[in-house]
Write a protein that holds these residues in place. Structure first.
Motif, PDB file in Angstrom:
ATOM      1  N   PRO A  17       0.783  -1.224   0.000  1.00  0.00           N
ATOM      2  CA  PRO A  17       0.000   0.000   0.000  1.00  0.00           C
ATOM      3  C   PRO A  17       0.820   1.282   0.000  1.00  0.00           C
ATOM      4  O   PRO A  17       0.330   2.322  -0.392  1.00  0.00           O
ATOM      5  CB  PRO A  17      -0.830  -0.111   1.282  1.00  0.00           C
ATOM      6  N   LEU A  18       2.076   1.253   0.437  1.00  0.00           N
ATOM      7  CA  LEU A  18       2.868   2.477   0.489  1.00  0.00           C
ATOM      8  C   LEU A  18       3.966   2.518  -0.565  1.00  0.00           C
ATOM      9  O   LEU A  18       5.000   3.129  -0.381  1.00  0.00           O
ATOM     10  CB  LEU A  18       3.480   2.642   1.884  1.00  0.00           C
ATOM     11  N   THR A  19       3.730   1.907  -1.718  1.00  0.00           N
ATOM     12  CA  THR A  19       4.737   1.854  -2.765  1.00  0.00           C
ATOM     13  C   THR A  19       5.089   3.252  -3.273  1.00  0.00           C
ATOM     14  O   THR A  19       6.244   3.557  -3.511  1.00  0.00           O
ATOM     15  CB  THR A  19       4.249   0.988  -3.937  1.00  0.00           C
ATOM     16  N   MET A  20       4.121   4.115  -3.405  1.00  0.00           N
ATOM     17  CA  MET A  20       4.350   5.445  -3.967  1.00  0.00           C
ATOM     18  C   MET A  20       4.973   6.398  -2.954  1.00  0.00           C
ATOM     19  O   MET A  20       5.581   7.381  -3.328  1.00  0.00           O
ATOM     20  CB  MET A  20       3.021   6.034  -4.465  1.00  0.00           C
ATOM     21  N   PHE A  21       4.801   6.144  -1.693  1.00  0.00           N
ATOM     22  CA  PHE A  21       5.261   7.055  -0.648  1.00  0.00           C
ATOM     23  C   PHE A  21       6.352   6.376   0.167  1.00  0.00           C
ATOM     24  O   PHE A  21       6.113   5.372   0.809  1.00  0.00           O
ATOM     25  CB  PHE A  21       4.087   7.434   0.255  1.00  0.00           C
ATOM     26  N   ARG A  22       7.558   6.891   0.114  1.00  0.00           N
ATOM     27  CA  ARG A  22       8.684   6.336   0.868  1.00  0.00           C
ATOM     28  C   ARG A  22       9.130   7.383   1.884  1.00  0.00           C
ATOM     29  O   ARG A  22       9.911   8.284   1.569  1.00  0.00           O
ATOM     30  CB  ARG A  22       9.845   6.009  -0.069  1.00  0.00           C
ATOM     31  N   PRO A  23       8.640   7.296   3.126  1.00  0.00           N
ATOM     32  CA  PRO A  23       9.018   8.300   4.125  1.00  0.00           C
ATOM     33  C   PRO A  23      10.499   8.195   4.479  1.00  0.00           C
ATOM     34  O   PRO A  23      11.082   7.118   4.462  1.00  0.00           O
ATOM     35  CB  PRO A  23       8.140   7.953   5.325  1.00  0.00           C
ATOM     36  N   SER A  24      11.089   9.336   4.798  1.00  0.00           N
ATOM     37  CA  SER A  24      12.490   9.349   5.217  1.00  0.00           C
ATOM     38  C   SER A  24      12.623   9.061   6.707  1.00  0.00           C
ATOM     39  O   SER A  24      13.712   8.764   7.181  1.00  0.00           O
ATOM     40  CB  SER A  24      13.136  10.691   4.889  1.00  0.00           C
ATOM     41  N   LYS A  25      11.501   9.152   7.423  1.00  0.00           N
ATOM     42  CA  LYS A  25      11.525   8.786   8.833  1.00  0.00           C
ATOM     43  C   LYS A  25      10.145   8.346   9.298  1.00  0.00           C
ATOM     44  O   LYS A  25       9.121   8.802   8.806  1.00  0.00           O
ATOM     45  CB  LYS A  25      12.046   9.920   9.700  1.00  0.00           C
ATOM     46  N   LEU A  26      10.172   7.410  10.233  1.00  0.00           N
ATOM     47  CA  LEU A  26       8.963   6.920  10.897  1.00  0.00           C
ATOM     48  C   LEU A  26       9.249   6.906  12.390  1.00  0.00           C
ATOM     49  O   LEU A  26      10.377   6.650  12.807  1.00  0.00           O
ATOM     50  CB  LEU A  26       8.617   5.505  10.444  1.00  0.00           C
ATOM     51  N   GLU A  27       8.222   7.147  13.185  1.00  0.00           N
ATOM     52  CA  GLU A  27       8.386   7.119  14.633  1.00  0.00           C
ATOM     53  C   GLU A  27       7.303   6.261  15.266  1.00  0.00           C
ATOM     54  O   GLU A  27       6.120   6.436  14.963  1.00  0.00           O
ATOM     55  CB  GLU A  27       8.288   8.533  15.207  1.00  0.00           C
ATOM     56  N   TYR A  28       7.729   5.337  16.110  1.00  0.00           N
ATOM     57  CA  TYR A  28       6.802   4.531  16.909  1.00  0.00           C
ATOM     58  C   TYR A  28       7.105   4.821  18.366  1.00  0.00           C
ATOM     59  O   TYR A  28       8.248   4.653  18.805  1.00  0.00           O
ATOM     60  CB  TYR A  28       7.007   3.040  16.653  1.00  0.00           C
ATOM     61  N   THR A  29       6.108   5.270  19.073  1.00  0.00           N
ATOM     62  CA  THR A  29       6.250   5.548  20.501  1.00  0.00           C
ATOM     63  C   THR A  29       5.243   4.693  21.248  1.00  0.00           C
ATOM     64  O   THR A  29       4.039   4.889  21.107  1.00  0.00           O
ATOM     65  CB  THR A  29       6.001   7.046  20.786  1.00  0.00           C
ATOM     66  N   TYR A  30       5.753   3.747  22.016  1.00  0.00           N
ATOM     67  CA  TYR A  30       4.922   2.828  22.803  1.00  0.00           C
ATOM     68  C   TYR A  30       3.860   2.147  21.935  1.00  0.00           C
ATOM     69  O   TYR A  30       2.674   2.193  22.210  1.00  0.00           O
ATOM     70  CB  TYR A  30       4.278   3.548  23.992  1.00  0.00           C
ATOM     71  N   VAL A  31       4.315   1.522  20.870  1.00  0.00           N
ATOM     72  CA  VAL A  31       3.447   0.791  19.946  1.00  0.00           C
ATOM     73  C   VAL A  31       3.771  -0.694  19.950  1.00  0.00           C
ATOM     74  O   VAL A  31       2.895  -1.547  20.078  1.00  0.00           O
ATOM     75  CB  VAL A  31       3.577   1.353  18.506  1.00  0.00           C
ATOM     76  N   LEU A  32       5.045  -1.028  19.796  1.00  0.00           N
ATOM     77  CA  LEU A  32       5.446  -2.412  19.541  1.00  0.00           C
ATOM     78  C   LEU A  32       5.199  -3.362  20.706  1.00  0.00           C
ATOM     79  O   LEU A  32       5.057  -4.561  20.497  1.00  0.00           O
ATOM     80  CB  LEU A  32       6.923  -2.463  19.127  1.00  0.00           C
ATOM     81  N   PHE A  33       5.117  -2.869  21.923  1.00  0.00           N
ATOM     82  CA  PHE A  33       4.865  -3.763  23.055  1.00  0.00           C
ATOM     83  C   PHE A  33       3.468  -4.351  23.025  1.00  0.00           C
ATOM     84  O   PHE A  33       3.204  -5.360  23.666  1.00  0.00           O
ATOM     85  CB  PHE A  33       5.126  -3.066  24.397  1.00  0.00           C
ATOM     86  N   SER A  34       2.559  -3.733  22.270  1.00  0.00           N
ATOM     87  CA  SER A  34       1.182  -4.226  22.260  1.00  0.00           C
ATOM     88  C   SER A  34       0.790  -4.919  20.958  1.00  0.00           C
ATOM     89  O   SER A  34      -0.339  -5.365  20.818  1.00  0.00           O
ATOM     90  CB  SER A  34       0.210  -3.078  22.538  1.00  0.00           C
ATOM     91  N   VAL A  35       1.713  -5.010  20.008  1.00  0.00           N
ATOM     92  CA  VAL A  35       1.438  -5.682  18.747  1.00  0.00           C
ATOM     93  C   VAL A  35       1.614  -7.189  18.957  1.00  0.00           C
ATOM     94  O   VAL A  35       2.629  -7.614  19.497  1.00  0.00           O
ATOM     95  CB  VAL A  35       2.399  -5.176  17.649  1.00  0.00           C
TER      96      VAL A  35
END
Length: 137
Positions: A17-35
């Motif tokens: 879904p994000l083929t057209m948009f390649r962000p230079s940065k992403l931020e996850y804050t207190y996300v991965l502990f609940s995935v």
């Protein structure tokens, strides 16, 4: 539909879904502990980042200083095993080694620091181990 399909993963870096948009940065804050399964999520982060892109993360993690805080680690394991913390705090996994998952995802570099965050109550002491850092594609 499984988790990988939901994330648009097909094994090809140019699909999803994000083929057209390649962000230079992403931020996850207190996300991965609940995935439930963080590896497909991290693979997707790596896939969508632009070359040289940065993934900033801040997560609470399993206790890492077993000499000083071995009891905390045991309490985290028990709370995870009986699913108490998980149900009360929206899927939180206290004993997850999130940094190890990030390091084996395939980023070109990972710079991270582990620390103990201040907590407002003794009840949340099991939640004080944290990691913050930057992973570069």
């Amino acid at each position: 539909m499984d988790d990988e399909e939901d994330l648009g993963q097909s094994g090809d870096e140019d699909e999803g879904p994000l083929t057209m948009f390649r962000p230079s940065k992403l931020e996850y804050t207190y996300v991965l502990f609940s995935v439930p399964n963080i590896d497909p999520v991290l693979r997707e982060v790596l896939r969508v980042l632009a070359p040289g892109g940065k993934f900033y993360f801040l997560e609470h993690i399993a206790e890492f200083d077993l000499v000083k805080h071995g009891l905390r680690k045991k309490i985290q394991n028990v709370l995870d095993r009986v699913c108490v913390w998980y149900f009360i705090f929206n899927g939180c996994h206290l004993s997850r080694d999130t940094l190890a998952h990030i390091e084996r995802t395939g980023f070109s570099s990972v710079d991270a620091q582990k620390y103990h965050a201040p907590v407002s109550s003794i009840i949340f002491d099991v939640d004080s181990p944290c990691v913050q850092g930057i992973a570069v594609k």
